[in-house]
Design a protein around this motif. Structure first.
Motif, PDB file in Angstrom:
ATOM      1  N   GLU A 156       8.728  10.284   8.128  1.00  0.00           N
ATOM      2  CA  GLU A 156       8.463  11.698   7.844  1.00  0.00           C
ATOM      3  C   GLU A 156       7.345  11.868   6.823  1.00  0.00           C
ATOM      4  OE1 GLU A 156      12.256  12.956   6.384  1.00  0.00           O
ATOM      5  OE2 GLU A 156      13.194  12.885   8.361  1.00  0.00           O
ATOM      6  N   ASN A 157       6.853  10.778   6.245  1.00  0.00           N
ATOM      7  CA  ASN A 157       5.914  10.841   5.124  1.00  0.00           C
ATOM      8  C   ASN A 157       4.612  11.557   5.445  1.00  0.00           C
ATOM      9  OD1 ASN A 157       5.257  10.216   2.354  1.00  0.00           O
ATOM     10  ND2 ASN A 157       3.839   8.693   3.133  1.00  0.00           N
ATOM     11  N   SER A 158       4.156  11.487   6.685  1.00  0.00           N
ATOM     12  CA  SER A 158       2.883  12.144   7.006  1.00  0.00           C
ATOM     13  C   SER A 158       2.966  13.648   6.770  1.00  0.00           C
ATOM     14  CB  SER A 158       2.468  11.855   8.440  1.00  0.00           C
ATOM     15  OG  SER A 158       3.483  12.237   9.327  1.00  0.00           O
ATOM     16  N   SER A 159       4.148  14.213   6.914  1.00  0.00           N
ATOM     17  CA  SER A 159       4.295  15.650   6.649  1.00  0.00           C
ATOM     18  C   SER A 159       4.837  15.930   5.244  1.00  0.00           C
ATOM     19  CB  SER A 159       5.200  16.302   7.696  1.00  0.00           C
ATOM     20  OG  SER A 159       6.463  15.666   7.698  1.00  0.00           O
ATOM     21  N   SER A 160       5.668  15.041   4.720  1.00  0.00           N
ATOM     22  CA  SER A 160       6.280  15.308   3.414  1.00  0.00           C
ATOM     23  C   SER A 160       5.423  14.871   2.231  1.00  0.00           C
ATOM     24  CB  SER A 160       7.642  14.611   3.321  1.00  0.00           C
ATOM     25  OG  SER A 160       7.467  13.206   3.214  1.00  0.00           O
ATOM     26  N   LYS A 161       4.580  13.854   2.427  1.00  0.00           N
ATOM     27  CA  LYS A 161       3.730  13.310   1.352  1.00  0.00           C
ATOM     28  C   LYS A 161       4.547  12.855   0.148  1.00  0.00           C
ATOM     29  CE  LYS A 161      -0.173  14.468   3.451  1.00  0.00           C
ATOM     30  NZ  LYS A 161      -0.145  13.919   4.764  1.00  0.00           N
ATOM     31  N   LYS A 162       5.694  12.236   0.399  1.00  0.00           N
ATOM     32  CA  LYS A 162       6.562  11.756  -0.679  1.00  0.00           C
ATOM     33  C   LYS A 162       6.104  10.393  -1.197  1.00  0.00           C
ATOM     34  CE  LYS A 162      11.339  10.476  -1.743  1.00  0.00           C
ATOM     35  NZ  LYS A 162      12.739  10.543  -1.341  1.00  0.00           N
ATOM     36  N   VAL A 164       3.432   6.900  -1.513  1.00  0.00           N
ATOM     37  CA  VAL A 164       2.036   6.464  -1.557  1.00  0.00           C
ATOM     38  C   VAL A 164       1.632   6.089  -0.133  1.00  0.00           C
ATOM     39  CG1 VAL A 164       0.501   4.651  -2.406  1.00  0.00           C
ATOM     40  CG2 VAL A 164       2.166   5.688  -3.961  1.00  0.00           C
ATOM     41  N   PRO A 165       0.463   6.544   0.312  1.00  0.00           N
ATOM     42  CA  PRO A 165       0.062   6.313   1.712  1.00  0.00           C
ATOM     43  C   PRO A 165      -0.471   4.906   1.972  1.00  0.00           C
ATOM     44  CG  PRO A 165      -1.636   7.549   0.571  1.00  0.00           C
ATOM     45  CD  PRO A 165      -0.493   7.388  -0.401  1.00  0.00           C
ATOM     46  N   HIS A 166       0.418   3.921   1.892  1.00  0.00           N
ATOM     47  CA  HIS A 166       0.049   2.558   2.266  1.00  0.00           C
ATOM     48  C   HIS A 166      -0.038   2.481   3.783  1.00  0.00           C
ATOM     49  CE1 HIS A 166       0.585   1.114  -1.787  1.00  0.00           C
ATOM     50  NE2 HIS A 166       1.856   1.430  -1.806  1.00  0.00           N
ATOM     51  N   ASP A 167      -0.727   1.497   4.266  1.00  0.00           N
ATOM     52  CA  ASP A 167      -0.848   1.234   5.692  1.00  0.00           C
ATOM     53  C   ASP A 167       0.548   1.075   6.310  1.00  0.00           C
ATOM     54  OD1 ASP A 167      -1.106  -1.384   7.710  1.00  0.00           O
ATOM     55  OD2 ASP A 167      -2.648   0.151   7.989  1.00  0.00           O
ATOM     56  N   HIS A 168       0.734   1.633   7.498  1.00  0.00           N
ATOM     57  CA  HIS A 168       2.032   1.570   8.186  1.00  0.00           C
ATOM     58  C   HIS A 168       2.486   0.119   8.386  1.00  0.00           C
ATOM     59  CE1 HIS A 168       5.295   2.803  10.790  1.00  0.00           C
ATOM     60  NE2 HIS A 168       4.873   1.960  11.700  1.00  0.00           N
ATOM     61  N   GLY A 169       1.560  -0.756   8.747  1.00  0.00           N
ATOM     62  CA  GLY A 169       1.897  -2.168   8.955  1.00  0.00           C
ATOM     63  C   GLY A 169       2.405  -2.839   7.688  1.00  0.00           C
ATOM     64  N   TYR A 170       1.891  -2.421   6.547  1.00  0.00           N
ATOM     65  CA  TYR A 170       2.348  -2.951   5.261  1.00  0.00           C
ATOM     66  C   TYR A 170       3.825  -2.604   5.058  1.00  0.00           C
ATOM     67  CZ  TYR A 170       2.967  -3.296   0.195  1.00  0.00           C
ATOM     68  OH  TYR A 170       3.443  -3.596  -1.056  1.00  0.00           O
ATOM     69  N   TYR A 171       4.157  -1.322   5.230  1.00  0.00           N
ATOM     70  CA  TYR A 171       5.547  -0.896   5.073  1.00  0.00           C
ATOM     71  C   TYR A 171       6.458  -1.630   6.059  1.00  0.00           C
ATOM     72  CZ  TYR A 171       4.764   2.955   1.744  1.00  0.00           C
ATOM     73  OH  TYR A 171       4.490   3.704   0.629  1.00  0.00           O
ATOM     74  N   GLU A 172       6.012  -1.802   7.299  1.00  0.00           N
ATOM     75  CA  GLU A 172       6.820  -2.506   8.311  1.00  0.00           C
ATOM     76  C   GLU A 172       7.104  -3.943   7.887  1.00  0.00           C
ATOM     77  OE1 GLU A 172       8.361  -1.504  11.178  1.00  0.00           O
ATOM     78  OE2 GLU A 172       7.837   0.519  10.510  1.00  0.00           O
TER      79      GLU A 172
END
Length: 182
Positions: A156-162, A164-172
């Motif tokens: 949901e982060n793309s809409s909530s901006k809660k 830090v916008p790290h790369d999606h692959g990093y979070y995965e």
């Protein structure tokens, strides 16, 4: 806080040069950092809300601990130091599980270009949240959240901006590494 850091080339190799962190950020020079993701056996992840006065991503939620590696400092020692400074937890180098090194470039504005090679570790949290002490200048809040809720919120982060916008692959990569240890 400004500090002397090592400068890396675009492949992550040491150049033999050092510079103050503020200058490296102005010029967009690569440098090494550490990031530590703490989790517990209940399947919870420790996240921190960045302080309001941070130059980058103020008040957004991020990894348990993150910081710059000082010039000439060993990355494991740096990670141990940062954990104690930011959340008041004493750990040893053997408590850290290396996940990988991630190249990251964030252009915040023309005079703040953060180019990092992020040495990323996991660390099992073996204490309760109330036993941690946050570094007020760096951390506004700490929270333990279930890994499933963390995953949901990241989607949901793309809409909530809660977060830090790290790369999606990093979070995965982080999520899979934690799941493997539960």
């Amino acid at each position: 806080m400004d500090e002397l850091i090592d400068i890396l080339d675009s492949e992550g190799n040491f150049t033999g040069k050092t510079m103050m962190k503020s200058e490296a950020h102005k010029k967009g020079y690569f440098h090494p950092t550490v990031t530590i993701w703490c989790y517990n056996k209940k399947g919870e992840v420790l996240i921190q809300q960045r302080a309001h006065n941070k130059d980058t991503h103020p008040l957004l939620w991020d990894a348990s601990v993150a910081g710059h590696i000082g010039a000439g400092e060993d990355k494991l020692r740096s990670a141990v130091r940062e954990v104690e400074e930011e959340i008041g937890l004493k750990i040893s180098e053997k408590d850290l599980i290396k996940i990988g090194v991630f190249k990251s470039v964030h252009r915040h504005h023309p005079t703040l270009i953060d180019c990092e090679f992020r040495h990323t570790f996991l660390c099992e949290l073996k204490t309760d949240l109330e036993n941690l002490t946050k570094q007020e200048s760096e951390v506004k809040a700490l929270a333990l959240i279930p890994l499933s809720k963390f995953i949901e919120e990241l989607h949901e982060n793309s809409s909530s901006k809660k977060y830090v916008p790290h790369d999606h692959g990093y979070y995965e990569t982080i999520i899979k590494a934690i799941e493997k240890r539960l």
